[in-house]
Design a protein around this motif. Structure first.
Motif, PDB file in Angstrom:
ATOM      1  N   MET A 183      70.339  64.521  25.943  1.00 21.69           N
ATOM      2  CA  MET A 183      70.710  63.766  27.132  1.00 21.69           C
ATOM      3  C   MET A 183      70.319  62.322  26.933  1.00 21.69           C
ATOM      4  SD  MET A 183      69.268  64.327  30.972  1.00 21.69           S
ATOM      5  CE  MET A 183      69.619  63.157  32.253  1.00 21.69           C
ATOM      6  N   LYS A 184      71.160  61.376  27.323  1.00 25.79           N
ATOM      7  CA  LYS A 184      70.890  59.962  27.164  1.00 25.79           C
ATOM      8  C   LYS A 184      70.633  59.337  28.518  1.00 25.79           C
ATOM      9  CE  LYS A 184      73.580  59.546  22.943  1.00 25.79           C
ATOM     10  NZ  LYS A 184      74.682  58.900  22.257  1.00 25.79           N
ATOM     11  N   LEU A 185      69.567  58.550  28.614  1.00 25.00           N
ATOM     12  CA  LEU A 185      69.215  57.884  29.849  1.00 25.00           C
ATOM     13  C   LEU A 185      69.058  56.398  29.587  1.00 25.00           C
ATOM     14  CD1 LEU A 185      66.446  60.330  31.076  1.00 25.00           C
ATOM     15  CD2 LEU A 185      68.862  60.375  31.624  1.00 25.00           C
ATOM     16  N   ARG A 186      69.433  55.588  30.590  1.00 26.24           N
ATOM     17  CA  ARG A 186      69.269  54.143  30.461  1.00 26.24           C
ATOM     18  C   ARG A 186      67.944  53.752  31.074  1.00 26.24           C
ATOM     19  NH1 ARG A 186      73.544  50.718  29.586  1.00 26.24           N
ATOM     20  NH2 ARG A 186      72.335  49.142  30.639  1.00 26.24           N
ATOM     21  N   LEU A 187      67.202  52.868  30.394  1.00 23.81           N
ATOM     22  CA  LEU A 187      66.012  52.319  30.979  1.00 23.81           C
ATOM     23  C   LEU A 187      65.709  50.971  30.375  1.00 23.81           C
ATOM     24  CD1 LEU A 187      63.123  53.676  29.015  1.00 23.81           C
ATOM     25  CD2 LEU A 187      65.040  55.189  29.370  1.00 23.81           C
TER      26      LEU A 187
ATOM     27  N   GLY B 158      66.742  57.609  51.953  1.00 23.74           N
ATOM     28  CA  GLY B 158      67.479  56.366  51.756  1.00 23.74           C
ATOM     29  C   GLY B 158      67.513  55.936  50.306  1.00 23.74           C
ATOM     30  N   TYR B 159      66.726  56.594  49.462  1.00 20.85           N
ATOM     31  CA  TYR B 159      66.709  56.334  48.026  1.00 20.85           C
ATOM     32  C   TYR B 159      66.725  57.677  47.300  1.00 20.85           C
ATOM     33  CZ  TYR B 159      65.453  51.535  49.192  1.00 20.85           C
ATOM     34  OH  TYR B 159      65.461  50.260  49.696  1.00 20.85           O
ATOM     35  N   SER B 160      67.389  57.734  46.160  1.00 21.09           N
ATOM     36  CA  SER B 160      67.494  58.996  45.426  1.00 21.09           C
ATOM     37  C   SER B 160      66.150  59.341  44.796  1.00 21.09           C
ATOM     38  CB  SER B 160      68.566  58.888  44.344  1.00 21.09           C
ATOM     39  OG  SER B 160      68.717  60.127  43.686  1.00 21.09           O
ATOM     40  N   HIS B 161      65.582  60.469  45.238  1.00 23.37           N
ATOM     41  CA  HIS B 161      64.280  60.914  44.732  1.00 23.37           C
ATOM     42  C   HIS B 161      64.343  62.368  44.283  1.00 23.37           C
ATOM     43  CE1 HIS B 161      61.725  57.442  45.197  1.00 23.37           C
ATOM     44  NE2 HIS B 161      62.264  57.205  46.386  1.00 23.37           N
ATOM     45  N   LEU B 162      63.293  62.752  43.566  1.00 25.47           N
ATOM     46  CA  LEU B 162      63.208  64.073  42.955  1.00 25.47           C
ATOM     47  C   LEU B 162      62.427  65.017  43.859  1.00 25.47           C
ATOM     48  CD1 LEU B 162      63.791  65.787  40.391  1.00 25.47           C
ATOM     49  CD2 LEU B 162      61.597  64.969  39.488  1.00 25.47           C
ATOM     50  N   TYR B 163      62.992  66.206  44.065  1.00 22.96           N
ATOM     51  CA  TYR B 163      62.379  67.228  44.916  1.00 22.96           C
ATOM     52  C   TYR B 163      62.318  68.558  44.176  1.00 22.96           C
ATOM     53  CZ  TYR B 163      63.353  63.967  48.771  1.00 22.96           C
ATOM     54  OH  TYR B 163      63.405  62.867  49.590  1.00 22.96           O
ATOM     55  N   THR B 164      61.377  69.387  44.601  1.00 21.02           N
ATOM     56  CA  THR B 164      61.368  70.777  44.156  1.00 21.02           C
ATOM     57  C   THR B 164      61.473  71.682  45.377  1.00 21.02           C
ATOM     58  OG1 THR B 164      58.942  70.874  44.200  1.00 21.02           O
ATOM     59  CG2 THR B 164      59.996  70.345  42.090  1.00 21.02           C
TER      60      THR B 164
ATOM     61  N   GLY C  76      59.372  56.270  47.668  1.00 22.62           N
ATOM     62  CA  GLY C  76      59.272  54.822  47.668  1.00 22.62           C
ATOM     63  C   GLY C  76      60.651  54.182  47.737  1.00 22.62           C
ATOM     64  N   LYS C  77      60.665  52.854  47.846  1.00 28.81           N
ATOM     65  CA  LYS C  77      61.918  52.121  47.949  1.00 28.81           C
ATOM     66  C   LYS C  77      62.446  51.782  46.556  1.00 28.81           C
ATOM     67  CE  LYS C  77      61.126  50.257  52.562  1.00 28.81           C
ATOM     68  NZ  LYS C  77      61.049  49.043  53.413  1.00 28.81           N
ATOM     69  N   TYR C  78      62.761  52.829  45.828  1.00 28.45           N
ATOM     70  CA  TYR C  78      63.357  52.707  44.509  1.00 28.45           C
ATOM     71  C   TYR C  78      64.141  53.972  44.215  1.00 28.45           C
ATOM     72  CZ  TYR C  78      59.625  55.788  42.772  1.00 28.45           C
ATOM     73  OH  TYR C  78      58.784  56.851  42.550  1.00 28.45           O
ATOM     74  N   GLU C  79      64.869  53.968  43.110  1.00 30.52           N
ATOM     75  CA  GLU C  79      65.707  55.110  42.764  1.00 30.52           C
ATOM     76  C   GLU C  79      65.202  55.810  41.504  1.00 30.52           C
ATOM     77  OE1 GLU C  79      70.117  53.727  44.324  1.00 30.52           O
ATOM     78  OE2 GLU C  79      69.586  53.369  42.238  1.00 30.52           O
ATOM     79  N   VAL C  80      65.240  57.124  41.528  1.00 35.97           N
ATOM     80  CA  VAL C  80      65.109  57.917  40.303  1.00 35.97           C
ATOM     81  C   VAL C  80      66.513  58.025  39.729  1.00 35.97           C
ATOM     82  CG1 VAL C  80      64.505  60.146  39.311  1.00 35.97           C
ATOM     83  CG2 VAL C  80      63.104  59.174  41.145  1.00 35.97           C
ATOM     84  N   GLN C  81      66.746  57.351  38.618  1.00 40.54           N
ATOM     85  CA  GLN C  81      68.100  57.218  38.092  1.00 40.54           C
ATOM     86  C   GLN C  81      68.407  58.168  36.944  1.00 40.54           C
ATOM     87  OE1 GLN C  81      68.194  52.917  37.419  1.00 40.54           O
ATOM     88  NE2 GLN C  81      69.018  52.638  39.472  1.00 40.54           N
ATOM     89  N   GLY C  82      67.395  58.896  36.498  1.00 40.58           N
ATOM     90  CA  GLY C  82      67.613  59.895  35.461  1.00 40.58           C
ATOM     91  C   GLY C  82      66.429  60.838  35.402  1.00 40.58           C
ATOM     92  N   VAL C  83      66.692  62.116  35.108  1.00 41.51           N
ATOM     93  CA  VAL C  83      65.651  63.141  35.034  1.00 41.51           C
ATOM     94  C   VAL C  83      65.946  64.059  33.859  1.00 41.51           C
ATOM     95  CG1 VAL C  83      64.566  65.120  36.170  1.00 41.51           C
ATOM     96  CG2 VAL C  83      65.234  63.136  37.525  1.00 41.51           C
TER      97      VAL C  83
END
Length: 819
Positions: free
Chosen positions: A1-5, A439-445, A459-466
């Motif tokens: 999997m390729k992620l941008r950072l 309001g921001y994309s976050h990771l949940y279980t 927080g006020k940021y996005e999780v853009q890849g997991v």
């Protein structure tokens, strides 16, 4: 999997030669003049070699290169066949212990022992095999062939057919009940118990309750009266229970599942081999497609390129089915009882006459999954309403076909954001997903045993890849928590603790992690430095090693490319607009300004890595050299800023997104001394649309504009993109009326340049033809159209790029630099 950072530029600097002036001809020539960057980075299965495409010799196209991390040196060229195989291996599927890997190569399946590298060929047929996965505790490999499932035993080499799905004839199984007769499954996968059990399962169907009750009474009487009948039934039931427990059947006849004229999609089998799931798609009966005429052809005749439908066209219908191989029955998974399935969107309140007395209908949905836990005991399905205002994550009881709600995400605009749609299992009880609930994309279980949801990030940021580690102990995350235009690669325990940053400094990354997860290979770039390839250990504080060094040619390095400042500008509604500003050198400022408007709508261009708009970046440098102040903003609906920014254009494209440009123009006048009568703008696709709206509705702000391949009427664009934002034209005409530039063409006062490829299969050339006719009828004479006969949406030919940007430069020089 390729992620941008994002991370650091590791070279201290680039020594430049004598400054050479930029020209449109130089900027828009074949991009090879810039240099060559690596692409498509992947790893060998043993994590020893990095593979990538590269063109250091300036050939017609890239070649495959490899780099051995154990023996550093210059990358070596590999052959074409090896490239194909490496790409196949890179997409391989591992067993639960990560000791075996199966991949598809040229339509056949291959099994690899990860430790020894020994490869076993599973299939060698004329058919295409695909979608392999390990099932039944990794003893079998299931795969698709000719729209049916097969399985290969890793110990014996036996191949069995698991399904017999056929097209033609009647396709409709009874809803939430058995549909077909026959015997079940093949060796090792559990089938039905034969005709007797099927007859029992089918009793009471369409014959009415009285007949069903009578038959049940007779059966009970027979068992009570005749001992031999009772004993045989008990033996048969015991045998059936044994077969179900051990998932074995001597049956050699597969159930014939007929799907009629519907298309089969997403065919898969559960990890325990019992349940087969699939999706059927029924295309709409009558849908008119567009055509794109191609005038410049080899034959000398005009040809028609088949096109897409337009927004509002009738949608197809999706159905989801489960085939229980033990009970030998097929059930349709019904959605009419999903919570909120008949909810109407808020916008219908604007049309009381149309919707007030309309009975809410069950909305169409699409299905993703199921996503099974490793044991095969729990299945999760991801269901999306076709109007894209709801996403339901639901637990599927595969035996009954019933659904249980786990999480509902409702958005009166549209469901979206990074990672939405990603689901995976940490263990047999806990799965993870992403949501914009805050309001921001976050990771949940979510723990299915306790029915509890937990936020792992906030927080006020996005999780853009997991990405979940192979041992399922760690998450590797890609977030922009430090700055919307700065992203970093992290690792974190799966309970959300001990989060560590692996990258830290400014720049851009596209990361490929090695199969053993000990290394990361990544393309790296900075604002004014194109992509190079690096490798480093996958842990905090480790130093990278540079592999390639050809991204910048000597000719490219001869110019001192600017590093635009990243700033924020206050919007009228209190929001902060992120922007990049190119300022002219002291003494060259001409007090004129140009906006570059990025395309795609949901895209980010105010960041710290090498832009995909590299030609525009170079053109902006040239404009700044000529004395222009150039501004590039991430207007409303750009990516990277959360849900509210993403949906800020709902029902009004050309509203807040254009207002952001107006507010930025005011900022330039007040803070940078720009003459308010000398502001222009240009951009392609969505950027071309904004340019039109700016000239048509804000003529006192924007004095000249170049609209490249612009959308002029959203009612003529595609459904998938447009309906999310503006709904459907026949249901929400207000949204289309205020969002389509063609409706405001009478407002054109200043000079407009339109450039459009004539074989554009995305935004059709018809858009500017219709707008041209409108401008003619309005008597406007301050516009021009430049058609490009051989170009699609993204131009390819340097001659076309050069012609287009010479016209843009002339437009600004002529109309913004007048006294």
């Amino acid at each position: 999997m390729k992620l941008r950072l994002l991370g650091c530029w590791l070279l201290a600097g680039i020594v430049t030669h004598a400054q050479s002036p930029l020209t449109v001809e130089k900027i828009m020539q074949d991009p090879k003049w810039i240099g060559t960057s690596p692409s498509n980075v992947s790893w060998s299965a043993d994590s020893r070699n990095i593979y990538f495409n590269w063109n250091p010799e300036g050939k017609t196209s890239d070649s495959l290169y490899s780099y051995n991390i154990a023996a550093p040196g210059a990358p070596a060229k590999a052959d074409y066949l090896e490239m194909q195989k490496i790409n196949a291996v890179a997409n391989g599927i591992y067993n639960s212990a990560n000791t075996l890997m199966v991949y598809t190569f040229r339509g056949d399946l291959f099994l690899v022992d990860v430790k020894t590298g020994k490869t076993t060929r599973i299939t060698q047929t004329e058919d295409q095999e695909s979608g392999p996965r390990f099932i039944q505790k990794d003893e079998w490999i299931a795969y698709n062939r000719n729209q049916n499932l097969y399985a290969w035993n890793t110990k014996t080499g036996i191949t069995v057919q698991l399904t017999n799905i056929r097209g033609g004839g009647d396709a409709a199984p009874a809803a939430a009940g058995p549909a077909f007769g026959g015997r079940g499954g093949g060796a090792g996968f559990g089938g039905g118990a034969g005709a007797t059990r099927l007859q029992e399962n089918n009793r009471g169907g369409n014959s009415g309750g009285n007949i069903a009750t009578q038959e049940q009474w007779l059966q009970q009487q027979q068992l009570a009266l005749l001992q031999i009948v009772k004993e045989r039934k008990e033996k048969r039931d015991q045998r059936t229970d044994f077969l179900r427990q051990h998932k074995y059947s001597e049956g050699d006849t597969l159930k014939n599942i007929n799907i009629g004229d519907k298309s089969l999609q997403s065919l898969q089998i559960s990890p325990d081999g019992r349940f087969v799931t699939y999706r059927l798609y029924q295309a709409p009966a009558a849908t008119k497609n567009t055509i794109v005429p191609d005038y410049v052809t080899e034959s000398g005749f005009t040809t028609d390129i088949p096109g897409r439908t337009k927004v509002g066209a009738t949608l197809g219908k999706y159905e989801f089915y489960v085939y229980d191989k033990v009970k030998d029955v097929v059930k349709q998974v019904l959605t009419d009882s999903i919570p909120g399935i008949t909810d109407q969107p808020d916008y219908v309140k604007d049309y009381p006459a149309k919707f007030a007395n309309r009975k809410p209908a069950v909305r169409g949905v699409s299905f993703q999954g199921p996503y099974w836990n490793e044991a095969g005991t729990v299945a999760i399905v991801d269901i999306r309403s076709q109007d894209n205002k709801d996403r339901w994550i639901m637990e599927l009881n595969a035996e009954t076909g019933k659904l249980k709600l786990i999480d509902r995400q409702r958005d009166e605009a549209w469901i979206g954001g990074p990672g939405i749609g990603r689901i995976g299992w940490i263990n047999d009880a806990v799965f993870y997903f992403q949501s914009e609930a805050t309001g921001y994309s976050h990771l949940y279980t979510y723990d299915v045993s306790s029915s509890t949801k937990k936020a792992l990030t906030q927080g006020k940021y996005e999780v853009q890849g997991v990405e979940l580690s192979r041992n399922k102990q760690l998450f590797y995350l890609f977030t922009n928590e430090e700055h919307p235009g700065k992203q970093n690669w992290y690792r974190m325990k799966t309970d959300g603790t001990k989060k560590e940053k692996i990258t830290s400094m400014e720049g851009g990354y596209e990361v490929s992690m090695s199969p053993d997860e000990k290394w990361i290979a990544y393309r790296y770039s900075y604002i004014n430095k194109p992509w190079e390839l690096f490798v480093q250990e996958n842990a905090p504080g480790k130093k990278p090693v540079q592999i390639t060094d050809k991204a910048m040619s000597e000719a490219f390095k001869a110019y001192a490319w600017k590093e635009p400042k990243v700033i924020t500008i206050p919007a009228a509604d209190g929001s902060q607009i992120y922007a990049r500003i190119y300022e002219p050198a002291a003494g060259k400022k001409n007090n004129a300004a140009v906006f570059f408007v990025h395309g795609a709508g949901y895209l980010q261009n105010v960041h710290y890595w090498w832009s995909q708009y590299f030609r525009e970046y170079m053109f902006n440098n040239m404009l700044a050299d000529k004395g222009y102040t150039v501004l590039d903003i991430d207007y409303r609906a750009s990516s990277g800023y959360g849900r509210d920014w993403r949906t800020g254009i709902y029902r009004f494209m050309g509203g807040k997104d254009l207002d952001d440009h107006v507010d930025a123009a005011k900022y330039l006048v007040e803070k940078h001394g720009i003459d308010p009568k000398k502001i222009g703008l240009y951009g392609g696709s969505y950027g071309g649309f904004i340019t039109l709206m700016g000239l048509f509705t804000k003529p006192d702000v924007f004095k000249a504009g170049a609209a490249l391949r612009p959308v002029t009427d959203w009612a003529h664009y595609n459904h998938g993109y447009t309906a999310n934002i503006l709904n459907e034209p026949f249901n929400d005409s207000i949204a289309y009326a205020r969002s389509s530039p063609i409706n405001f063409a009478a407002g054109l006062k200043n000079h407009l340049l339109i450039c459009h490829g004539m074989v554009d299969v995305n935004v059709h050339f018809q858009d500017v033809v219709r707008l041209s006719q409108k401008l003619i009828e309005l008597g406007k004479d301050n516009w021009e159209l430049a058609p490009y006969p051989v170009e699609d949406h993204g131009f390819v030919e340097p001659s076309s790029w050069t012609d287009e940007y010479k016209r843009i430069l002339k437009l600004f020089d002529t109309n913004l630099l007048k006294p």
